[in-house]
Write a protein that holds these residues in place. Structure first.
Motif, mmCIF file in Angstrom:
data_model
loop_
_atom_site.group_PDB
_atom_site.id
_atom_site.type_symbol
_atom_site.label_atom_id
_atom_site.label_comp_id
_atom_site.label_asym_id
_atom_site.label_seq_id
_atom_site.Cartn_x
_atom_site.Cartn_y
_atom_site.Cartn_z
ATOM 1 N N GLY A 173 0.800 -1.216 0.000
ATOM 2 C CA GLY A 173 0.000 0.000 0.000
ATOM 3 C C GLY A 173 0.832 1.264 0.000
ATOM 4 N N ALA A 174 2.118 1.166 -0.334
ATOM 5 C CA ALA A 174 2.994 2.342 -0.333
ATOM 6 C C ALA A 174 2.528 3.344 -1.380
ATOM 7 C CB ALA A 174 4.436 1.923 -0.616
ATOM 8 N N THR A 175 2.324 4.597 -0.967
ATOM 9 C CA THR A 175 1.829 5.614 -1.877
ATOM 10 C C THR A 175 2.937 6.251 -2.693
ATOM 11 O OG1 THR A 175 1.969 7.243 -0.083
ATOM 12 C CG2 THR A 175 -0.147 6.122 -0.402
ATOM 13 N N GLY A 176 4.172 6.158 -2.257
ATOM 14 C CA GLY A 176 5.283 6.767 -2.994
ATOM 15 C C GLY A 176 5.953 5.756 -3.892
ATOM 16 N N GLY A 177 5.450 5.596 -5.113
ATOM 17 C CA GLY A 177 6.000 4.598 -6.015
ATOM 18 C C GLY A 177 7.455 4.842 -6.346
ATOM 19 N N LEU A 178 7.849 6.111 -6.539
ATOM 20 C CA LEU A 178 9.232 6.433 -6.876
ATOM 21 C C LEU A 178 10.154 6.140 -5.702
ATOM 22 C CD1 LEU A 178 11.269 7.564 -8.862
ATOM 23 C CD2 LEU A 178 10.705 9.863 -8.054
ATOM 24 N N ALA A 179 9.728 6.500 -4.498
ATOM 25 C CA ALA A 179 10.552 6.240 -3.311
ATOM 26 C C ALA A 179 10.752 4.744 -3.104
ATOM 27 C CB ALA A 179 9.906 6.870 -2.080
#
Length: 326
Positions: A164-170
């Motif tokens: 569920g991580a919202t920061g795909g780039l991170a």
């Protein structure tokens, strides 16, 4: 998926489709695992110093890196070095679509809708048509290695979706930390220290341009968008779009490497595109009845005139939270 996310998914498919030609063009005499290590070093530096870690446990970040990056691309690069053509590699790797949906159904209890299943079936049929249309033979070991890469990608997709991580780039950048050192060690074991030194010496401008593309566009942009799509959409609504990769890979090989596609490849590519359009018609999923019942506990029946009160836990018994829906 909404229209914006569908457009982003199509963009990722184009970037990744062209990626196979770029890898084949730039690898040259550089050992495949060393070449891949250079790619992920370029992903990490300097981005890791500019982005905060994703808000997920470190074990999840490491698992995404091990499966989606180290596992998938380690097998893919070695497969291409073993004789897997770029266009066919883009085709075989899309076995991850069906594997991802299967794993998401079992692990996350995400049940694909009818249109999504039909779309995936059409996409699989298109892959078969393209495969027969190519003709010729590839080494069995190259085919097996490429299929293993597809399995690694599917596992990584499910882990990314479950996080569920919202920061795909991170997530893309920080998960890459676990990739370069194991690849360099594996390259030393499989290729030998001498071949490693020769590979560094053979790392010319083509390898550098290829690394910039694969690190900057395919990894940072592509996987940054892709992991973000998985965080806000079901696996079954995202991964069918990646079936557009083989037609792009075959088309780019046609334009740049003069690999003229056969009639079967063109027909199969058209079926693939149609399958993606069918699968993208809905983004709803059917969940387990037990999960629906669990999520509806405590909701009043508005059609019942009798006042209702929620069930209270027995004395000394802790209240149980409702299960989260991934």
């Amino acid at each position: 998926m909404n229209r914006k996310d569908q457009s982003l998914a199509a963009l990722v498919a184009v970037i990744w489709g062209f990626n196979f030609v770029v890898i084949d063009w730039g690898m040259g005499d550089v050992p495949p695992l060393l070449f891949l290590a250079a790619r992920f070093l370029a992903v990490i530096v300097p981005a890791v110093f500019l982005l905060d870690p994703p808000p997920v446990p470190w074990r999840t970040v490491a698992a995404v890196g091990v499966f989606m990056s180290l596992g998938q691309f380690g097998f893919l690069y070695v497969a291409m070095d073993a004789g897997m053509p770029p266009g066919l590699a883009g085709l075989v790797l899309q076995a991850q679509v069906g594997l991802t949906i299967l794993l998401a159904t079992v692990v996350l209890r995400e049940r694909p809708t009818g249109p999504q299943m039909v779309g995936v079936a059409l996409g699989a049929a298109g892959l078969v048509v393209v495969g027969f249309g190519r003709g010729g033979h590839v080494p069995l070991i190259a085919l097996v290695l490429c299929l293993m890469g597809a399995l690694m990608w599917a596992i990584g997709n499910v882990i990314s979706r479950a996080s569920g991580a919202t920061g795909g780039l991170a997530l893309t950048v920080w998960s890459a930390l676990v990739v370069p050192i194991p690849l360099i060690l594996l390259s030393m074991i499989l290729d030998g220290p001498g071949a490693l030194a020769d590979g560094v010496a053979a790392f010319g401008w083509k390898a550098a341009v290829s690394t910039l593309y694969t690190a900057g566009l395919a990894s940072l942009v592509g996987y940054g968008i892709f992991n973000g799509l998985l965080s806000r959409n079901t696996s079954a609504s995202v991964v069918p779009w990646i079936m557009l990769v083989p037609p792009v890979a075959i088309g780019s090989a046609w334009l740049l490497l003069n690999e003229v596609p056969s009639t079967g490849e063109l027909v199969g590519g058209a079926i693939l595109v149609f399958g993606v359009l069918v699968a993208s018609r809905t983004n709803r999923i059917r969940r387990e009845p037990a999960r629906q019942a669990a999520n509806s506990v405590g909701e009043p029946n508005l059609s019942d005139p009798t006042p209702c009160t929620p069930d209270l836990p027995l004395p000394g018994t802790p209240a149980q939270p409702a299960p989260a829906v991934p």
